[in-house]
Scaffold this active site. Sequence first.
Site, PDB file in Angstrom:
ATOM      1  N   LEU A  46      -7.879  35.472 -18.602  1.00 32.94           N
ATOM      2  CA  LEU A  46      -8.168  36.445 -17.550  1.00 32.94           C
ATOM      3  C   LEU A  46      -9.649  36.345 -17.215  1.00 32.94           C
ATOM      4  O   LEU A  46     -10.483  36.224 -18.120  1.00 32.94           O
ATOM      5  CB  LEU A  46      -7.849  37.868 -18.022  1.00 32.94           C
ATOM      6  CG  LEU A  46      -6.376  38.294 -18.051  1.00 32.94           C
ATOM      7  CD1 LEU A  46      -6.252  39.656 -18.728  1.00 32.94           C
ATOM      8  CD2 LEU A  46      -5.773  38.334 -16.661  1.00 32.94           C
ATOM      9  N   ASP A  47      -9.978  36.395 -15.919  1.00 25.03           N
ATOM     10  CA  ASP A  47     -11.386  36.392 -15.512  1.00 25.03           C
ATOM     11  C   ASP A  47     -12.108  37.587 -16.138  1.00 25.03           C
ATOM     12  O   ASP A  47     -11.474  38.620 -16.417  1.00 25.03           O
ATOM     13  CB  ASP A  47     -11.500  36.505 -13.993  1.00 25.03           C
ATOM     14  CG  ASP A  47     -10.971  35.269 -13.281  1.00 25.03           C
ATOM     15  OD1 ASP A  47     -10.908  34.210 -13.915  1.00 25.03           O
ATOM     16  OD2 ASP A  47     -10.624  35.386 -12.091  1.00 25.03           O
ATOM     17  N   PRO A  48     -13.431  37.489 -16.351  1.00 18.61           N
ATOM     18  CA  PRO A  48     -14.174  38.635 -16.894  1.00 18.61           C
ATOM     19  C   PRO A  48     -13.955  39.925 -16.105  1.00 18.61           C
ATOM     20  O   PRO A  48     -13.882  41.010 -16.685  1.00 18.61           O
ATOM     21  CB  PRO A  48     -15.627  38.170 -16.825  1.00 18.61           C
ATOM     22  CG  PRO A  48     -15.534  36.685 -16.981  1.00 18.61           C
ATOM     23  CD  PRO A  48     -14.281  36.291 -16.244  1.00 18.61           C
ATOM     24  N   MET A  49     -13.832  39.826 -14.764  1.00 19.68           N
ATOM     25  CA  MET A  49     -13.621  41.027 -13.954  1.00 19.68           C
ATOM     26  C   MET A  49     -12.256  41.662 -14.180  1.00 19.68           C
ATOM     27  O   MET A  49     -12.064  42.859 -13.992  1.00 19.68           O
ATOM     28  CB  MET A  49     -13.767  40.674 -12.472  1.00 19.68           C
ATOM     29  CG  MET A  49     -13.813  41.888 -11.561  1.00 19.68           C
ATOM     30  SD  MET A  49     -13.535  41.473  -9.815  1.00 19.68           S
ATOM     31  CE  MET A  49     -11.748  41.492  -9.765  1.00 19.68           C
ATOM     32  N   ALA A  50     -11.275  40.862 -14.601  1.00 16.93           N
ATOM     33  CA  ALA A  50      -9.897  41.333 -14.731  1.00 16.93           C
ATOM     34  C   ALA A  50      -9.699  42.120 -16.022  1.00 16.93           C
ATOM     35  O   ALA A  50     -10.416  41.942 -17.009  1.00 16.93           O
ATOM     36  CB  ALA A  50      -8.937  40.158 -14.694  1.00 16.93           C
TER      37      ALA A  50
END
Length: 305
Positions: A46-50
């Site tokens: 998962l992306d850091p923002m997610a």
Amino acid sequence: MARRRRGLPVDGVLLLDKPKGESSNRILQRARRLLQAQKAGHTGTLDPMATGLLPVCLGEATKFSAHLLEADKVYRTRVQLGAVTATGDAEGEVIERREVPSLTAADVERVLERFRGEIEQVPPMYSALKHQGRKLYELAREGKSVERAVRRVTVYDARLLAVEADAFELEVRVSKGTYIRTLAEDIGRALGCGAHITALRRLATGPFDSRGMLPLEALEALPGQDQREATLLPVDVLVAHLPRLDVDAAARRRLMHGQPAGVDRGAVNVGELARLYCDEAFLGLGVVTGPQEVAPKRLLNTAAG
């Protein structure tokens, strides 16, 4: 002399609720240390923002994690209209602004209909895909762009949850390899105003959903190793979609020594992969090689003996 692996032989699957702003690997390593596990891996970054569901495989479960990489996934996202960013999300620099037309839910629904079913996507430059041995996001950070092959993905469902003047919320169920950032950008382009995502939460992957998730803080708060290991799901949940075969003790011994063994294959076809059990204990995976024969494919070390 072989180097001794540090930690405990902890096996199972941990369903974590990944927080915003942390990398998947950092969360994985924190969980591994908390459980003192010798080995750990996750099943799709998962992306850091997610935020949201991050299944972590520990010990012997890592042998079967590839089955989850192939799984469908469910996400909830907020799509901001009127601005395109370099990364497709709120963490990137805005590279284009456009006026947002007056849109109703019906307007958005009409465009969404084009993105249901099998669609084509061009993977974003800010992704972990590789080009000539380098990750695309590394090239993107250097200001470079390379041609990416179009891939076919499937949006099984796209449900509009809310519509605002310049944004909307969406819940989607998609096939492996689908980029939600790219989906939002393509929808924004079709609406004529551009878009990027400002929130992304994974709700489900394969057989797992958000009901079983634990925040890392909840794992940290547990008083001891036994309580932490009690949060783990058994290894065979990763392959529960495969047919089951039960073998006797003699067949088990042959399989553990890498040899084919006799089995009643029931409705399992020759050439198919199956879960193997002996006295209700999961042994691993085998492939049916004949009318009454199964060969070992991927077995647990703990099943040996």
